[in-house]
Scaffold this motif. Sequence first.
Motif, PDB file in Angstrom:
ATOM      1  N   ALA A 139       3.586   7.380  -6.634  1.00 34.73           N
ATOM      2  CA  ALA A 139       2.658   6.378  -6.615  1.00 34.73           C
ATOM      3  C   ALA A 139       3.974   4.901  -7.141  1.00 34.73           C
ATOM      4  O   ALA A 139       4.437   5.404  -8.590  1.00 34.73           O
ATOM      5  CB  ALA A 139       1.188   5.976  -7.596  1.00 34.73           C
ATOM      6  N   ARG A 140       4.371   3.783  -7.273  1.00 32.87           N
ATOM      7  CA  ARG A 140       5.411   2.649  -7.759  1.00 32.87           C
ATOM      8  C   ARG A 140       4.542   1.504  -8.342  1.00 32.87           C
ATOM      9  O   ARG A 140       3.932   1.535  -6.674  1.00 32.87           O
ATOM     10  CB  ARG A 140       6.526   2.673  -7.188  1.00 32.87           C
ATOM     11  N   ILE A 170       1.266  -1.185  -0.239  1.00 36.63           N
ATOM     12  CA  ILE A 170       0.054  -0.301   0.238  1.00 36.63           C
ATOM     13  C   ILE A 170       1.213   1.192   0.661  1.00 36.63           C
ATOM     14  O   ILE A 170       0.317   2.125  -0.758  1.00 36.63           O
ATOM     15  CB  ILE A 170      -1.129  -0.081   1.768  1.00 36.63           C
ATOM     16  N   LYS A 171       1.995   0.872   0.805  1.00 40.57           N
ATOM     17  CA  LYS A 171       2.999   2.824   0.782  1.00 40.57           C
ATOM     18  C   LYS A 171       3.473   2.638  -0.239  1.00 40.57           C
ATOM     19  O   LYS A 171       3.560   3.670  -0.736  1.00 40.57           O
ATOM     20  CB  LYS A 171       4.161   2.287   1.404  1.00 40.57           C
ATOM     21  N   GLN A 221       5.060  -9.687  -6.688  1.00 40.59           N
ATOM     22  CA  GLN A 221       4.029  -8.612  -6.141  1.00 40.59           C
ATOM     23  C   GLN A 221       3.209  -8.817  -6.139  1.00 40.59           C
ATOM     24  O   GLN A 221       2.072  -9.438  -4.942  1.00 40.59           O
ATOM     25  CB  GLN A 221       4.833  -7.297  -5.776  1.00 40.59           C
ATOM     26  N   ALA A 222       2.883  -8.503  -6.889  1.00 39.07           N
ATOM     27  CA  ALA A 222       1.403  -8.194  -7.469  1.00 39.07           C
ATOM     28  C   ALA A 222      -0.112  -9.991  -6.939  1.00 39.07           C
ATOM     29  O   ALA A 222      -0.993  -9.702  -6.742  1.00 39.07           O
ATOM     30  CB  ALA A 222       0.497  -7.959  -8.682  1.00 39.07           C
ATOM     31  N   GLU A 263      -6.939  -2.438   5.653  1.00 39.98           N
ATOM     32  CA  GLU A 263      -5.900  -2.680   4.221  1.00 39.98           C
ATOM     33  C   GLU A 263      -6.519  -2.499   2.647  1.00 39.98           C
ATOM     34  O   GLU A 263      -6.202  -2.349   2.404  1.00 39.98           O
ATOM     35  CB  GLU A 263      -5.276  -3.716   4.874  1.00 39.98           C
ATOM     36  N   LEU A 264      -7.699  -3.702   3.648  1.00 40.26           N
ATOM     37  CA  LEU A 264      -8.117  -3.849   1.795  1.00 40.26           C
ATOM     38  C   LEU A 264      -8.830  -2.927   1.263  1.00 40.26           C
ATOM     39  O   LEU A 264      -9.106  -2.584   0.662  1.00 40.26           O
ATOM     40  CB  LEU A 264      -9.699  -4.944   2.743  1.00 40.26           C
ATOM     41  N   GLY A 265     -10.273  -1.055   1.612  1.00 45.22           N
ATOM     42  CA  GLY A 265     -10.510  -0.134   1.946  1.00 45.22           C
ATOM     43  C   GLY A 265      -9.179   0.916   1.122  1.00 45.22           C
ATOM     44  O   GLY A 265      -8.788   0.913   0.234  1.00 45.22           O
TER      45      GLY A 265
END
Length: 339
Positions: free
Chosen positions: A17-18, A7-8, A24-25, A41-43
């Motif tokens: 954003a990266r 998320i970071k 990773q995905a 976290e989902l939101g």
Amino acid sequence: MSISPYIKDIGRGTKGARSLTREQAADLMGKLLDGQVSDLELGAFCIAMRFKGESAQELAGFLDATQQRLPAWPSASTAIPVVVLPSYNGARKLPNLVPLLAALLARQGLPVLVHGCDTEDKRVSTGAVWQQLGWPVLQKPAPLAAGQMAWMQTRHLLPSLERLLQVRRQIGLRNPTHSIVKLLNPLYGPGTAVAAQRSLLLASYTHPDYAHPMAETLALHSANALLLRGTEGEAVAAPNREPASLGLIDGQICFERSAVHSSQLSSQAAGDEPAAPELPLGLSAAQTAQRIEAMLAGTLAIPAPITQQIAQIQAMHRAVYQPGAEAMAQVQSFHRCPD
């Protein structure tokens, strides 16, 4: 394990954003599908991805994780390639003619699997129309024979995937799973005999910005697919316009076709066949089913763009089933550059 490091990376705004790697995905989507993240976290993930948008590598990774969790799909004895038709948008204005497309393909002897679910209440879904028509429904994977078609609810494929799709009802925004399901081929789950059960995916996008990453994702998955700008997001040609489309076989582009209005199609068509009538807006599921039955019975004309789409699918199916120079040449004949 928390997904906060991901998320970071994806949540730093439009400039900071990266994008994630494919690996990773896949790891991130796997955690989401396995229920290993909190609601918070989902939101955060859904909102961050909505701002950033998905890259092709991310879509490929999300799709990897999803397909790894699908049930094995048994092969039919004849192993005729199945046409896979995801249907998740439904219709708000024009009639939902996804069932018509499926029935016309089945009439040509092709096995057809339609999968989907509702994610909002103000659209006429394919499932609702299919139910009105009383056509076959699957609740678990089953072989599909030539000329056989069936509808399957997403929860019978992967319940956790449908749960992620339904998050839209809580936060009001789509998330990457809404793109993933349009690229999802249930016949390529673990344990499935891919060599014996090749298939042809009908994928669609609503906004032009999604055309390139979705095409690249299909290429990364070496897919056989017809990708088009769908009608209200569904992979069926609009009644009044043949959409832009792209054909891929084994992940390689075999033709690109620009959009054209149906008036031009009519002028190019041979013979004096009557043009398809203008279709009324805002039909209910029952009214849509009635019109589809009338088209299949021949009392209403089938829109020319759908007839053209059927021809493309037939040619691609033949090239997948019986590959060769002649079959590929027929597919490539559909290439049409933009004006």
